[in-house]
Design a protein around this motif. Structure first.
Motif, PDB file in Angstrom:
ATOM      1  N   LEU A  50       4.786   0.564   2.718  1.00  0.00           N
ATOM      2  CA  LEU A  50       4.125   1.555   1.864  1.00  0.00           C
ATOM      3  C   LEU A  50       4.381   1.264   0.394  1.00  0.00           C
ATOM      4  N   ALA A  51       5.612   0.929   0.067  1.00  0.00           N
ATOM      5  CA  ALA A  51       5.960   0.644  -1.327  1.00  0.00           C
ATOM      6  C   ALA A  51       5.320  -0.659  -1.815  1.00  0.00           C
ATOM      7  N   LYS A  52       5.220  -1.657  -0.936  1.00  0.00           N
ATOM      8  CA  LYS A  52       4.653  -2.955  -1.326  1.00  0.00           C
ATOM      9  C   LYS A  52       3.135  -2.927  -1.421  1.00  0.00           C
ATOM     10  N   THR A  53       2.502  -2.445  -0.383  1.00  0.00           N
ATOM     11  CA  THR A  53       1.050  -2.560  -0.258  1.00  0.00           C
ATOM     12  C   THR A  53       0.300  -1.577  -1.142  1.00  0.00           C
ATOM     13  N   ASN A  54       0.697  -0.337  -1.134  1.00  0.00           N
ATOM     14  CA  ASN A  54      -0.064   0.717  -1.813  1.00  0.00           C
ATOM     15  C   ASN A  54       0.441   1.038  -3.219  1.00  0.00           C
TER      16      ASN A  54
END
Length: 104
Positions: A50-54
């Motif tokens: 979640l932190a990386k992609t979005n």
């Protein structure tokens, strides 16, 4: 740009970003975090994704910064540059105190 338009834009930014930020924080605290904790190691992987992609943390920080800056600009404009006369009124004291507490 007229003063009314300027104030309207600042109010919309302050309220809209503030509601988005607060709603997301409540969602994360009461729903997402307990679900992630109960998922164990898979929950950690989910949060990392979640932190990386979005770019979730970046979006949350931008919403918070816009909310605070719009609030500061609103107080500055309404108070005429934080004049002592305005700061001595009840409205000035309440808005200034709540703004400082929100930043803290």
């Amino acid at each position: 740009m007229s003063d009314q338009t300027y104030l309207l834009i600042l109010r919309l930014l302050h309220i809209g970003c503030g509601i988005s930020w607060a709603g997301t924080v409540i969602f994360v605290a009461f729903f997402l975090d307990p679900a992630v904790k109960s998922a164990g190691p898979d929950g950690v992987k989910f949060m990392q994704q979640l932190a990386k992609t979005n770019r979730f943390p970046i979006v949350m920080m931008v919403l918070a910064i816009i909310t605070v800056l719009a609030g500061i600009l609103l107080i500055w404009k309404v108070s005429g540059g934080l004049q002592a006369v305005w700061m001595s009124t009840k409205n000035g004291q309440v808005l200034s105190t709540s703004g400082v507490l929100a930043i803290i």
